[in-house]
Scaffold this motif. Structure first.
Motif, PDB file in Angstrom:
ATOM      1  N   GLN A 365      40.513  17.353  62.594  1.00  0.00           N
ATOM      2  CA  GLN A 365      40.530  18.497  63.516  1.00  0.00           C
ATOM      3  C   GLN A 365      39.281  18.617  64.382  1.00  0.00           C
ATOM      4  N   ILE A 366      38.930  17.530  65.040  1.00  0.00           N
ATOM      5  CA  ILE A 366      37.783  17.620  65.930  1.00  0.00           C
ATOM      6  C   ILE A 366      38.296  17.781  67.360  1.00  0.00           C
ATOM      7  N   LYS A 367      38.033  18.964  67.902  1.00  0.00           N
ATOM      8  CA  LYS A 367      38.477  19.229  69.268  1.00  0.00           C
ATOM      9  C   LYS A 367      37.508  18.583  70.250  1.00  0.00           C
ATOM     10  N   ASN A 368      38.026  18.066  71.338  1.00  0.00           N
ATOM     11  CA  ASN A 368      37.198  17.475  72.386  1.00  0.00           C
ATOM     12  C   ASN A 368      36.097  16.554  71.867  1.00  0.00           C
ATOM     13  N   PRO A 369      36.465  15.536  71.097  1.00  0.00           N
ATOM     14  CA  PRO A 369      35.418  14.667  70.556  1.00  0.00           C
ATOM     15  C   PRO A 369      34.852  13.693  71.581  1.00  0.00           C
ATOM     16  N   SER A 370      33.635  13.254  71.335  1.00  0.00           N
ATOM     17  CA  SER A 370      33.045  12.134  72.058  1.00  0.00           C
ATOM     18  C   SER A 370      33.020  10.970  71.084  1.00  0.00           C
ATOM     19  N   LEU A 371      33.269   9.762  71.583  1.00  0.00           N
ATOM     20  CA  LEU A 371      33.334   8.605  70.689  1.00  0.00           C
ATOM     21  C   LEU A 371      32.385   7.505  71.122  1.00  0.00           C
ATOM     22  N   SER A 372      31.737   6.913  70.116  1.00  0.00           N
ATOM     23  CA  SER A 372      30.891   5.773  70.425  1.00  0.00           C
ATOM     24  C   SER A 372      30.897   4.792  69.260  1.00  0.00           C
ATOM     25  N   THR A 373      30.466   3.567  69.505  1.00  0.00           N
ATOM     26  CA  THR A 373      30.235   2.623  68.415  1.00  0.00           C
ATOM     27  C   THR A 373      28.726   2.512  68.295  1.00  0.00           C
ATOM     28  N   SER A 374      28.243   1.660  67.390  1.00  0.00           N
ATOM     29  CA  SER A 374      26.787   1.574  67.239  1.00  0.00           C
ATOM     30  C   SER A 374      26.150   0.959  68.481  1.00  0.00           C
ATOM     31  N   THR A 375      26.933   0.250  69.297  1.00  0.00           N
ATOM     32  CA  THR A 375      26.336  -0.407  70.458  1.00  0.00           C
ATOM     33  C   THR A 375      26.754   0.180  71.802  1.00  0.00           C
ATOM     34  N   LYS A 376      27.925   0.841  71.861  1.00  0.00           N
ATOM     35  CA  LYS A 376      28.285   1.380  73.181  1.00  0.00           C
ATOM     36  C   LYS A 376      29.000   2.725  73.117  1.00  0.00           C
ATOM     37  N   GLN A 377      28.912   3.408  74.230  1.00  0.00           N
ATOM     38  CA  GLN A 377      29.583   4.693  74.349  1.00  0.00           C
ATOM     39  C   GLN A 377      30.992   4.456  74.865  1.00  0.00           C
ATOM     40  N   LEU A 378      31.978   4.957  74.110  1.00  0.00           N
ATOM     41  CA  LEU A 378      33.366   4.730  74.518  1.00  0.00           C
ATOM     42  C   LEU A 378      33.871   5.866  75.396  1.00  0.00           C
ATOM     43  N   TYR A 379      33.624   7.092  74.951  1.00  0.00           N
ATOM     44  CA  TYR A 379      33.998   8.230  75.788  1.00  0.00           C
ATOM     45  C   TYR A 379      33.092   9.406  75.469  1.00  0.00           C
ATOM     46  N   LEU A 380      32.419   9.929  76.473  1.00  0.00           N
ATOM     47  CA  LEU A 380      31.529  11.068  76.280  1.00  0.00           C
ATOM     48  C   LEU A 380      31.993  12.240  77.146  1.00  0.00           C
ATOM     49  N   ARG A 381      31.957  13.441  76.587  1.00  0.00           N
ATOM     50  CA  ARG A 381      32.411  14.636  77.324  1.00  0.00           C
ATOM     51  C   ARG A 381      31.368  15.135  78.315  1.00  0.00           C
ATOM     52  N   ALA A 382      30.121  14.876  77.989  1.00  0.00           N
ATOM     53  CA  ALA A 382      29.037  15.395  78.825  1.00  0.00           C
ATOM     54  C   ALA A 382      27.865  14.432  78.714  1.00  0.00           C
ATOM     55  N   PRO A 383      26.968  14.411  79.709  1.00  0.00           N
ATOM     56  CA  PRO A 383      27.013  15.095  81.008  1.00  0.00           C
ATOM     57  C   PRO A 383      28.104  14.513  81.921  1.00  0.00           C
TER      58      PRO A 383
END
Ligand SMILES: [Zn+2]
Length: 428
Positions: A365-383
């Motif tokens: 139940q994580i609303k509006n999550p940001s996702l990354s791996t140890s080496t790259k950002q997959l999807y960030l909500r902000a900035p």
């Protein structure tokens, strides 16, 4: 004022409580030392924090003060609404619009001499670790899952194995209509709030395709009005769920939709209930749950009896039924478990579909999550720049982002003070 009279007054005031604290009984904890020591601890040293001064909070504050806690702190960010007055008995019509925490604190201090209640009118997130470390115990009487998750994670993070004082027992109470629960959480030792997330009722979110195409319930029509029609008609103008004009607009749009699909039951108050996510509150259920929380607080603070281990459930919808059990810690709990959560999914899943899955899964139940791996950002909500830069990833399939055998993902959300580690494995 005659302070000697006040002192004299409260010495006799706790005669009945003293019957418990002066004499060990067959059920008392081994650590219990009857007499002045425990009374002094309760009345001179113990510092207790109450989160929430609403339906549960009013009951909790009164119970704590009347059992002899003297140094009580309370946090609440809300102001008093006229609809609170039927059950939040520390408030009067003249208090409408004022801070719940401040009015509740004043009421208790006037009513129970010798008790100090320190209010904070604001958010729990405003306070830092040093603030929370000063308390012996925390009781949550909240109606928000998000705030509870925040408080739980904060207290788990506070635990320093080198310092036993950093472990703050958390007593959590919650009610919904005739149902309620009270539980004792010893952060890092027992199951925590996050461990039991899958026990919550399903969040009242409906699949968007049902809302858009095949409504069956009055709630579907209301969601259609608020989720799809509002932004279409009003553009960027934010809906104000406290504004009767906005609710009336939603109600008329939802009612027209309901008529078209021959659905009955769309009312003004249901509309308000759905968009504000109002949970029905019953004074007597609050009283039962708050009382259980306070008895546990008293037992933990004094060791005068064994405390709840660890989950008490009250179900009053069909007659009355209650059940106490030990909820078990989850090894893959993102807050207290330490082990990553494993997800087996199809290699055809896109990042966007994965995000939807994380939002809907009962145990995450994580609303509006940001996702990354140890080496790259997959999807960030902000900035916004990073959101824009990572947005193209949403349509990509996971093997393209993680490699053909999957991998470890770090999931965070702005509203939660922790991150979850999820291991993605692909089904063949
Ligand atoms: Zn946990």
């Amino acid at each position: 004022m005659a302070s000697s009279e006040d002192t004299h007054d409260w010495e006799g005031r706790y005669y009945h409580i003293d019957q418990i604290l002066d004499t060990p009984g067959p059920r008392t904890d081994e650590a219990f030392l009857a007499g002045d020591g425990v009374k002094n601890f309760l009345r001179k040293e113990a510092k207790i924090l109450v989160i929430g001064a609403g339906g549960l909070g009013c009951e909790i504050l009164a119970n704590l003060a009347l059992t002899g806690f003297k140094d009580i702190h309370v946090i609440d960010m809300d102001t008093i609404d006229i609809s609170n007055l039927n059950r939040q008995f520390l408030f009067r019509p003249k208090d409408v619009g004022k801070s719940k925490a401040i009015v509740a604190a004043e009421f208790i201090m006037n009513r129970v001499p010798g008790v100090k209640v320190s209010p904070y009118f604001g958010k729990i997130q405003d306070k830092d670790d040093a603030y929370y470390l000063q308390f012996n115990l925390v009781i949550c009487g909240l109606d928000s899952v998000e705030a509870r998750r925040w408080m739980n994670a904060t207290l788990v993070n506070l635990v320093d194995p080198e310092n036993p004082e950093s472990l703050k027992p958390l007593i959590d109470g919650g009610t919904e209509g005739f149902k309620g629960q009270a539980r004792v959480i010893l952060p890092t030792i027992t199951s925590c709030y996050e461990c039991s997330l899958d026990m919550l009722n399903k969040p009242t979110a409906f699949p968007i395709c049902t809302i858009a195409n095949t409504p069956r319930l009055p709630e579907h029509c209301i969601e259609w009005a608020s989720v799809l029609e509002w932004p279409r008609v009003h553009g960027d103008k934010k809906m104000d769920t406290d504004n009767p004009d906005d609710i009336s607009w939603l109600y008329s749009v939802a009612a027209a939709r309901a008529k078209e699909f021959k659905i009955e039951g769309v009312t003004w108050s249901l509309t308000q209930g759905v968009v504000k996510n109002i949970i029905p509150a019953i004074a007597s259920t609050n009283a039962i749950i708050a009382a259980s929380c306070c008895n546990e607080a008293f037992k933990i603070a004094t060791s005068s009896a064994a405390y709840l281990n660890n989950y008490f459930m009250l179900i009053g919808t069909e007659g009355i039924y209650s059940y106490t059990f030990e909820h078990e810690k989850r090894d893959d709990c993102p807050v207290c478990g330490g082990e990553a959560l494993e997800l087996s999914i199809s290699p055809d899943t896109t990042l966007e579909e994965l995000i939807e899955m994380l939002t809907e899964r009962q145990d995450i139940q994580i609303k509006n999550p940001s996702l990354s791996t140890s080496t790259k950002q997959l999807y960030l909500r902000a900035p916004p720049q990073l959101e824009e830069a990572t947005r193209p990833n949403l349509q990509k399939k996971l093997p393209e982002l993680l490699g053909p055998s999957g991998g470890e993902l770090n999931v965070t959300a702005g509203t939660l003070p922790f991150s979850a580690t999820v291991i993605i494995k692909f089904t063949t």
